[in-house]
Each structure stands twice: as C-alpha cells, then as structure tokens.
Design an enzyme around this catalytic site. Structure first.
Site, PDB file in Angstrom:
ATOM      1  N   CYS A  69      -0.516 -16.317  17.343  1.00  0.00           N
ATOM      2  CA  CYS A  69       0.103 -15.178  16.656  1.00  0.00           C
ATOM      3  C   CYS A  69      -0.685 -14.840  15.396  1.00  0.00           C
ATOM      4  CB  CYS A  69       1.545 -15.491  16.290  1.00  0.00           C
ATOM      5  SG  CYS A  69       2.334 -14.161  15.353  1.00  0.00           S
ATOM      6  N   TYR A  92      34.006 -26.696  22.160  1.00  0.00           N
ATOM      7  CA  TYR A  92      33.074 -25.799  21.458  1.00  0.00           C
ATOM      8  C   TYR A  92      32.353 -24.974  22.515  1.00  0.00           C
ATOM      9  CZ  TYR A  92      33.661 -29.377  17.781  1.00  0.00           C
ATOM     10  OH  TYR A  92      34.174 -30.276  16.883  1.00  0.00           O
ATOM     11  N   GLU A 100      37.545 -22.841  23.154  1.00  0.00           N
ATOM     12  CA  GLU A 100      36.644 -22.105  22.255  1.00  0.00           C
ATOM     13  C   GLU A 100      37.497 -21.257  21.330  1.00  0.00           C
ATOM     14  OE1 GLU A 100      34.092 -20.027  20.094  1.00  0.00           O
ATOM     15  OE2 GLU A 100      33.454 -21.715  21.344  1.00  0.00           O
ATOM     16  N   ASP A 155      29.692 -29.608  22.568  1.00  0.00           N
ATOM     17  CA  ASP A 155      28.513 -28.799  22.232  1.00  0.00           C
ATOM     18  C   ASP A 155      28.769 -28.101  20.898  1.00  0.00           C
ATOM     19  OD1 ASP A 155      26.161 -27.392  22.265  1.00  0.00           O
ATOM     20  OD2 ASP A 155      26.751 -25.986  23.830  1.00  0.00           O
ATOM     21  N   CYS A 203      22.145 -29.619  18.638  1.00  0.00           N
ATOM     22  CA  CYS A 203      20.970 -28.861  18.193  1.00  0.00           C
ATOM     23  C   CYS A 203      20.464 -29.376  16.849  1.00  0.00           C
ATOM     24  CB  CYS A 203      21.307 -27.375  18.096  1.00  0.00           C
ATOM     25  SG  CYS A 203      22.655 -26.995  16.956  1.00  0.00           S
ATOM     26  N   CYS A 209       5.261  -9.756  18.008  1.00  0.00           N
ATOM     27  CA  CYS A 209       5.723 -11.141  18.007  1.00  0.00           C
ATOM     28  C   CYS A 209       5.615 -11.696  19.424  1.00  0.00           C
ATOM     29  CB  CYS A 209       7.161 -11.233  17.504  1.00  0.00           C
ATOM     30  SG  CYS A 209       7.817 -12.917  17.531  1.00  0.00           S
TER      31      CYS A 209
END
Length: 452
Positions: free
Chosen positions: A73, A313, A334, A382, A409, A158
């Site tokens: 990039c 979640y 959720e 999650d 994450c 991008c």
C-alpha cells in the site's frame, strides 16, 4: 543512564501486543520502537522514559530483517491502518501466535498455529471513513487517522477493501460540496457529515452506504445526495442515514433511517444466508470468519451428539444459526434489538426451527437461567473486546454441563477470563488463533474450556 534524544543501535527481538518492536539495551532496559520488524538491526532515538521501559523512534534501518518486505500500500507509512504490512504475511502469523502466547503466559496451554486468512487483500468488508474538510479550499477529506492522532489521511486507494469502496468514497468527495454538505469539525462540533460507512457483501458485491450525520434529523440535501449515490452505482443497493449529533467518539447511534433502496446486504457463512444492516455487528472478514464458524461447528459435531447449546453475546446469532443443524436445540441471547430482528429473519428464511432467540443482556439472561436450574451441554461465548464480567463467567459455569467455547478478539481479556475460570477448577483444552485482520496486530482466538 538516560539522556533524551540519545541514539542506540538495537536488534528487534519480537513484537508487542500493539505490533511495536521490542528490544533491550545493554542494561536490560526494554525499548519499544514502532515500524520495526523482528531481526531488524536499527538505529533508534530515545524520545521518552518510563519507569519500566523506554520509547524509541526509528531513525535508520541498519540491517533489514529477512522478514521485512516492501508494503503493497502506498499509504502505509502515513496511514494508521495496517501497522504490520512491512512484515511478510507468513511471519505476521508467527508473530500473532507469539502475541497470544505472551498474553496467556502462566496458563498451561499450548497455543496452536494461526489459521491464515483466505484473502490478505480486499478482505475488509466493513469500511468506516471519518469525513473532514480543509479550512481554506473546503475540500472534503475521507480516510483513516494518522497513528496516535485525529489527523485524516485522505485515502484514494486502499488495497485491503473492495475496489468499489474507493470509487464510492471518491464520488462522495466529488459531489458532497455540490450539495452543500460539509465535513465534520471535531473541535468545534460543526459540519454535517461525520462518517461514511460501507457494508460490502462478499457474497454478491452489493453495498449498503451509511451517512453518519451531525444532526438530529435528515436535511433535504442529504436525501438528494443519497439519490445521486444510489443512481451512480449499480452495486449500491441502499443508502441510509445515521443521526449522531452528540459530542462523542461513538461512530454510530441506534438512530438509522433508510433513505433509498434496501436496508441490508446479504452475506453467507457455512451455507447460511444472513442479512446485515447498518447497525449489525458482523465480522468484517467473512471468509476468515467462516473458518472460525466451521471450526466451532466441527468441534460441537465431533464431541457431542445433538447437544443443547447456549449462544451468548450472539449478535445476529451467527454461531447459533450455523451450529443449529448439529444440535438438538440452540438458545441464543443478544441485547441489540435490531440484531435479534435480523436473526429472526435469517432463521425464517433458512428454515431453521430449533433455535430460540432472546433479546436481553447476557448476564441478566444467564442469572434467570441459573434461577430456573437449567443446564446446557455447551456454551458459546463471543463477547466484545472487554471480555466477560466475572458474574457472567460464574453463571456460565453453573449453566454448563461440559464445555465453554470462548471466542475472543482480545488476547488480554481472554487471558484474564481464562485465569478466572481456571481458578474455579476449569482446564483449557486448546487455544486456536485465526487471522481476521491481516497486516494488523489484531488476532482472534477460540478457546475450548473443560468445565468440572
């Protein structure tokens, strides 16, 4: 002894969890230097001293690491997006495994090799561009922030997102001034257009554009602008407005209004077709996400016979809907209403009848389930980056007969939550990393936890 702006020659040993190079000087002091690669020999100017570490600024690469490559990039050096693009992809995966190992240090578990992303270019299917404006020429700027700043890098190309997104953003820059649409001024809290968000479907290439407005209503000129966008691109299936007139770092509110066309794009994971709306959480790299969903589904299928599974979640209940055909029943929870509505549509359209959808905070729902003395064969957790609360984990242990499948994450909060579960008698069976955000320091992990 420390002297501000002293220069040192260092060899970078590894990367921190932020993707910053780590080295030690002759006295054993840890020195962090950005834009470096393990095995680089570099000249570094010391610019900051903390009690336990120093911060260096790269001034020269004396000897390149064998893992250093030319970024593909042209904006890599100024954009804050892909901070590992100067490292070859295979070695990025090894670094991310090491980051996970570092986060989980003290936990008796062998981290498996990272599952690579099927795509390392044009993989990102949710784009969020802040919009600003030059002071004199009033030119519209759209891009990402420079590292550690709120200065916009005006990005025309991008390579990690679909090419159509560059075309859409370029058209926004061109026609926004014609409709008297000005860019947002963060300091003064003025200007109409704060962000442009694009949800781009990996399934069919269709795009939903969301205009985030510094307003509590939709001006007529925005409606005209939306029609121009919609008419210009065949691959735009809808344009919406999100109203966000507060001084906040929050990009979107829950106030989204469809201006023209559809409110959702379609996506497909493990043969399940999903609808993704403006406010819907969904993985930005669908092909890599499919690897994670398949891994979790295969684990459940290979270790249980028609289990009852709790999916928490859940977002649009992607995990629950994907694993439903190998389960007796899935109960999904959720708190976001829009996500639950879309999950109900997905359930109906895919003819999945053994999933129960609940709209509630996970911790509160867990508490009620415990009070009813209910039990599940396995729980899929999650959570967002902040991880789970201790109370949620405590309830999860009471609700689970056998396994917790924890999708994370954030290795740091995963480590914290695993240590809590271990303190309650659990053992960690495995931790498998998946590369969701290529060329960045972020890494997704799936931990399998045995419940006593």
């Amino acid at each position: 002894r420390f002297n501000m702006f002293m220069e040192l020659i260092l060899t970078i040993e590894k990367l921190s969890s932020d993707g910053v190079g780590i080295a030690h000087n002759d006295d054993g002091i840890v020195i962090f230097t950005d834009k470096t690669c393990p095995k680089d020999k570099v000249k570094v100017k010391i610019v900051k001293q903390n009690k336990s570490f120093w911060t260096g600024e790269l001034t020269e690469i004396v000897e390149k690491s064998p893992h250093r490559v030319k970024p593909f990039c042209p904006m890599h050096n100024v954009c804050g997006g892909c901070n590992l693009q100067h490292i070859d992809y295979d070695f990025q995966l090894k670094c991310k495994k090491e980051m996970t190992e570092d986060a989980l240090r003290g936990i008796d578990i062998k981290v498996e090799d990272v599952v690579p992303s099927p795509q390392i270019k044009e993989y990102r299917h949710k784009i969020q561009y802040p919009i600003r404006q030059t002071q004199v020429s009033k030119r519209i700027l759209a891009g990402y922030f420079k590292p550690k700043s709120h200065d916009i890098v005006n990005i025309k190309y991008c390579p990690i997102q679909p090419a159509i997104c560059d075309e859409i953003i370029d058209f926004v820059r061109e026609i926004a001034p014609m409709h008297k649409i000005d860019g947002y001024n963060e300091e003064k809290h003025t200007g109409l257009l704060r962000h442009v968000i694009i949800r781009s479907s990996a399934l069919n290439g269709k795009n939903l554009v969301v205009l985030v407005l510094n307003s509590n209503k939709v001006p007529e000129r925005i409606k005209d602008f939306a029609i121009k966008l919609y008419d210009r691109f065949d691959d735009i299936i809808g344009v919406s407005a999100n109203l966000n007139d507060k001084r906040t770092n929050l990009i979107m509110t829950d106030k989204t209004i469809s201006l023209i066309g559809n409110e959702c794009i379609k996506e497909e994971i493990c043969n399940i077709k999903f609808k993704i709306g403006a406010n819907t959480f969904f993985q930005v790299n669908p092909k890599s996400a499919e690897n994670i969903f398949k891994y979790v589904k295969d684990y459940i299928n290979n270790n249980f016979y028609k289990p009852i599974v709790l999916d928490a979640y859940a977002g649009i209940s992607a995990f629950g809907l994907v694993v439903a055909d190998v389960c007796h029943k899935v109960v999904s929870v959720e708190e976001n209403e829009q996500s639950v509505k879309l999950a109900k549509i997905t359930k109906k359209e895919n003819k999945i009848n053994n999933i129960e959808l609940n709209c509630e905070d996970s911790e509160q729902f867990f508490q009620k389930q415990v009070e009813l003395s209910l039990k599940y064969d396995a729980i899929i957790l999650d959570p967002p980056r902040k991880g789970c609360t201790e109370k949620t984990l405590e309830y999860a242990l009471k609700l689970t007969e056998s396994k917790i499948i924890y999708v994370s994450c954030n290795p740091a909060t995963l480590a914290r939550d695993l240590k809590y579960l271990i303190s309650k008698g659990c053992t960690v069976e495995s931790v498998k990393p998946f590369d969701m955000f290529c060329h960045t320091n972020h890494i997704e992990n799936v931990a399998i936890i045995n419940v006593p």
